[in-house]
Design a protein around this motif. Sequence first.
Motif, PDB file in Angstrom:
ATOM      1  N   TYR A 166      48.890  31.460  35.460  1.00 41.74           N
ATOM      2  CA  TYR A 166      47.550  31.064  35.016  1.00 41.74           C
ATOM      3  C   TYR A 166      46.807  32.343  34.661  1.00 41.74           C
ATOM      4  O   TYR A 166      46.578  33.184  35.527  1.00 41.74           O
ATOM      5  N   TRP A 167      46.486  32.513  33.393  1.00 38.79           N
ATOM      6  CA  TRP A 167      45.756  33.688  32.908  1.00 38.79           C
ATOM      7  C   TRP A 167      44.326  33.268  32.613  1.00 38.79           C
ATOM      8  O   TRP A 167      44.083  32.256  31.952  1.00 38.79           O
ATOM      9  N   PHE A 168      43.368  34.041  33.113  1.00 33.96           N
ATOM     10  CA  PHE A 168      41.969  33.639  32.979  1.00 33.96           C
ATOM     11  C   PHE A 168      41.074  34.873  32.845  1.00 33.96           C
ATOM     12  O   PHE A 168      41.461  35.992  33.212  1.00 33.96           O
ATOM     13  N   THR A 169      39.871  34.644  32.346  1.00 33.50           N
ATOM     14  CA  THR A 169      38.879  35.705  32.175  1.00 33.50           C
ATOM     15  C   THR A 169      37.599  35.310  32.891  1.00 33.50           C
ATOM     16  O   THR A 169      37.175  34.151  32.835  1.00 33.50           O
ATOM     17  N   VAL A 170      37.004  36.280  33.572  1.00 33.24           N
ATOM     18  CA  VAL A 170      35.719  36.089  34.238  1.00 33.24           C
ATOM     19  C   VAL A 170      34.756  37.152  33.721  1.00 33.24           C
ATOM     20  O   VAL A 170      35.099  38.331  33.645  1.00 33.24           O
ATOM     21  N   ASP A 171      33.557  36.734  33.322  1.00 38.47           N
ATOM     22  CA  ASP A 171      32.543  37.680  32.844  1.00 38.47           C
ATOM     23  C   ASP A 171      32.041  38.566  33.975  1.00 38.47           C
ATOM     24  O   ASP A 171      32.373  38.352  35.139  1.00 38.47           O
ATOM     25  N   GLU A 172      31.217  39.531  33.604  1.00 36.34           N
ATOM     26  CA  GLU A 172      30.686  40.491  34.581  1.00 36.34           C
ATOM     27  C   GLU A 172      30.010  39.773  35.751  1.00 36.34           C
ATOM     28  O   GLU A 172      29.298  38.800  35.583  1.00 36.34           O
ATOM     29  N   LEU A 173      30.262  40.286  36.949  1.00 33.56           N
ATOM     30  CA  LEU A 173      29.709  39.729  38.180  1.00 33.56           C
ATOM     31  C   LEU A 173      29.079  40.845  39.002  1.00 33.56           C
ATOM     32  O   LEU A 173      29.292  42.029  38.736  1.00 33.56           O
ATOM     33  N   GLN A 174      28.345  40.443  40.023  1.00 33.96           N
ATOM     34  CA  GLN A 174      27.790  41.415  40.962  1.00 33.96           C
ATOM     35  C   GLN A 174      28.119  41.012  42.389  1.00 33.96           C
ATOM     36  O   GLN A 174      28.085  39.834  42.745  1.00 33.96           O
ATOM     37  N   ILE A 175      28.468  41.995  43.179  1.00 32.19           N
ATOM     38  CA  ILE A 175      28.609  41.822  44.615  1.00 32.19           C
ATOM     39  C   ILE A 175      27.271  42.207  45.237  1.00 32.19           C
ATOM     40  O   ILE A 175      26.759  43.294  44.981  1.00 32.19           O
ATOM     41  N   GLN A 189      40.176  40.162  32.539  1.00 34.38           N
ATOM     42  CA  GLN A 189      41.201  39.137  32.374  1.00 34.38           C
ATOM     43  C   GLN A 189      42.267  39.359  33.440  1.00 34.38           C
ATOM     44  O   GLN A 189      42.723  40.485  33.650  1.00 34.38           O
ATOM     45  N   THR A 190      42.636  38.287  34.117  1.00 34.45           N
ATOM     46  CA  THR A 190      43.589  38.371  35.217  1.00 34.45           C
ATOM     47  C   THR A 190      44.773  37.449  34.948  1.00 34.45           C
ATOM     48  O   THR A 190      44.606  36.329  34.467  1.00 34.45           O
ATOM     49  N   ALA A 191      45.960  37.941  35.262  1.00 35.20           N
ATOM     50  CA  ALA A 191      47.175  37.136  35.213  1.00 35.20           C
ATOM     51  C   ALA A 191      47.566  36.791  36.643  1.00 35.20           C
ATOM     52  O   ALA A 191      47.782  37.685  37.452  1.00 35.20           O
ATOM     53  N   SER A 192      47.626  35.517  36.943  1.00 37.04           N
ATOM     54  CA  SER A 192      47.981  35.089  38.293  1.00 37.04           C
ATOM     55  C   SER A 192      49.273  34.277  38.256  1.00 37.04           C
ATOM     56  O   SER A 192      49.551  33.571  37.285  1.00 37.04           O
ATOM     57  N   ALA A 193      50.059  34.408  39.308  1.00 36.99           N
ATOM     58  CA  ALA A 193      51.318  33.673  39.435  1.00 36.99           C
ATOM     59  C   ALA A 193      51.331  32.952  40.772  1.00 36.99           C
ATOM     60  O   ALA A 193      50.879  33.487  41.787  1.00 36.99           O
ATOM     61  N   VAL A 205      49.944  25.898  47.900  1.00 39.74           N
ATOM     62  CA  VAL A 205      50.356  27.220  47.434  1.00 39.74           C
ATOM     63  C   VAL A 205      51.128  27.914  48.551  1.00 39.74           C
ATOM     64  O   VAL A 205      50.605  28.118  49.644  1.00 39.74           O
ATOM     65  N   ARG A 206      52.370  28.278  48.253  1.00 34.17           N
ATOM     66  CA  ARG A 206      53.189  28.987  49.231  1.00 34.17           C
ATOM     67  C   ARG A 206      53.132  30.505  49.050  1.00 34.17           C
ATOM     68  O   ARG A 206      53.401  31.252  49.985  1.00 34.17           O
ATOM     69  N   ALA A 207      52.831  30.946  47.830  1.00 27.38           N
ATOM     70  CA  ALA A 207      52.700  32.377  47.561  1.00 27.38           C
ATOM     71  C   ALA A 207      51.933  32.538  46.263  1.00 27.38           C
ATOM     72  O   ALA A 207      51.939  31.651  45.400  1.00 27.38           O
ATOM     73  N   CYS A 208      51.251  33.669  46.115  1.00 28.24           N
ATOM     74  CA  CYS A 208      50.518  33.929  44.883  1.00 28.24           C
ATOM     75  C   CYS A 208      50.363  35.435  44.686  1.00 28.24           C
ATOM     76  O   CYS A 208      50.489  36.214  45.637  1.00 28.24           O
ATOM     77  N   ARG A 209      50.100  35.802  43.449  1.00 24.42           N
ATOM     78  CA  ARG A 209      49.928  37.206  43.112  1.00 24.42           C
ATOM     79  C   ARG A 209      49.103  37.289  41.838  1.00 24.42           C
ATOM     80  O   ARG A 209      49.078  36.358  41.036  1.00 24.42           O
ATOM     81  N   TRP A 210      48.441  38.418  41.628  1.00 22.50           N
ATOM     82  CA  TRP A 210      47.662  38.615  40.415  1.00 22.50           C
ATOM     83  C   TRP A 210      47.651  40.085  40.024  1.00 22.50           C
ATOM     84  O   TRP A 210      47.814  40.979  40.853  1.00 22.50           O
ATOM     85  N   GLU A 211      47.443  40.306  38.727  1.00 26.81           N
ATOM     86  CA  GLU A 211      47.315  41.646  38.173  1.00 26.81           C
ATOM     87  C   GLU A 211      46.297  41.579  37.040  1.00 26.81           C
ATOM     88  O   GLU A 211      46.083  40.523  36.452  1.00 26.81           O
ATOM     89  N   LYS A 212      45.698  42.727  36.733  1.00 23.61           N
ATOM     90  CA  LYS A 212      44.876  42.781  35.521  1.00 23.61           C
ATOM     91  C   LYS A 212      45.794  42.520  34.338  1.00 23.61           C
ATOM     92  O   LYS A 212      46.838  43.164  34.185  1.00 23.61           O
ATOM     93  N   ALA A 213      45.415  41.583  33.489  1.00 22.28           N
ATOM     94  CA  ALA A 213      46.309  41.145  32.427  1.00 22.28           C
ATOM     95  C   ALA A 213      46.540  42.224  31.370  1.00 22.28           C
ATOM     96  O   ALA A 213      47.587  42.237  30.717  1.00 22.28           O
ATOM     97  N   ASP A 214      45.589  43.141  31.189  1.00 17.00           N
ATOM     98  CA  ASP A 214      45.783  44.147  30.137  1.00 17.00           C
ATOM     99  C   ASP A 214      46.944  45.088  30.447  1.00 17.00           C
ATOM    100  O   ASP A 214      47.446  45.773  29.570  1.00 17.00           O
TER     101      ASP A 214
END
Length: 218
Positions: A166-175, A189-193, A205-214
């Motif tokens: 699942y590849w998705f994009t999230v706009d600027e956020l603030q913590i 943009q993030t690539a998640s598996a 969900v038994r396992a998951c991972r993500w990376e910056k998609a670029d």
Amino acid sequence: MGAIGAGMLMVALAGCGGENTNGGPTSPARTTAASSSSDAGGSDASGGASDAGGADSDVRTKGLPPENEALKAPDKTDYLGISYPTDQGAQATARYFIDAMYYGYATGDTGPLESVTDHASCVECTELINDIHSWRDEGKYLTPARVKLDDEWTVDKSEDLTKTEYWFTVDELQIRRQDSSIKTVAKTQTASAFHLAFEDGAWVVRACRWEKADGLQE
């Protein structure tokens, strides 16, 4: 999305009971974690509460601003096919998981996220849930986010597991902590598996991972 990107992410996830080796500021747990809704099918801020969570003040971060307080948990009925043992159901669950994670970081409520987690095997899920609890205890939260679906597909299937990306994009956020801005998180943009299993009539969900998609693009 390129097959190279899919292969790299799934190879990284293969065999996991799932250590997240990415970590740091490119992990959704550290950067893009809050949720109002997903363009892929989540409910918006005025939608109905999830059967797993909702706006229970006892599980929410204290002193949230109105825009966070108004958030409702993602509603599983908005995720087409999530209750069925199909590719569509697995993909819908991945979207729900990400939306529930964002919602959790925006509110402190981990109920929806826990509802689709295999607690016995998903190390990353447990780390996310614990991190959200830490944020809640510190009075820290993420501003509401909207997740934009870029792409999703099933990578592999076996009798026990469905592997999806699942590849998705999230706009600027603030913590933030109360009314003070702590950190700005750039549009990402993030690539998640995900490794998912259909158990007792529901996906987990038994396992998951993500990376910056670029970093994964062909």
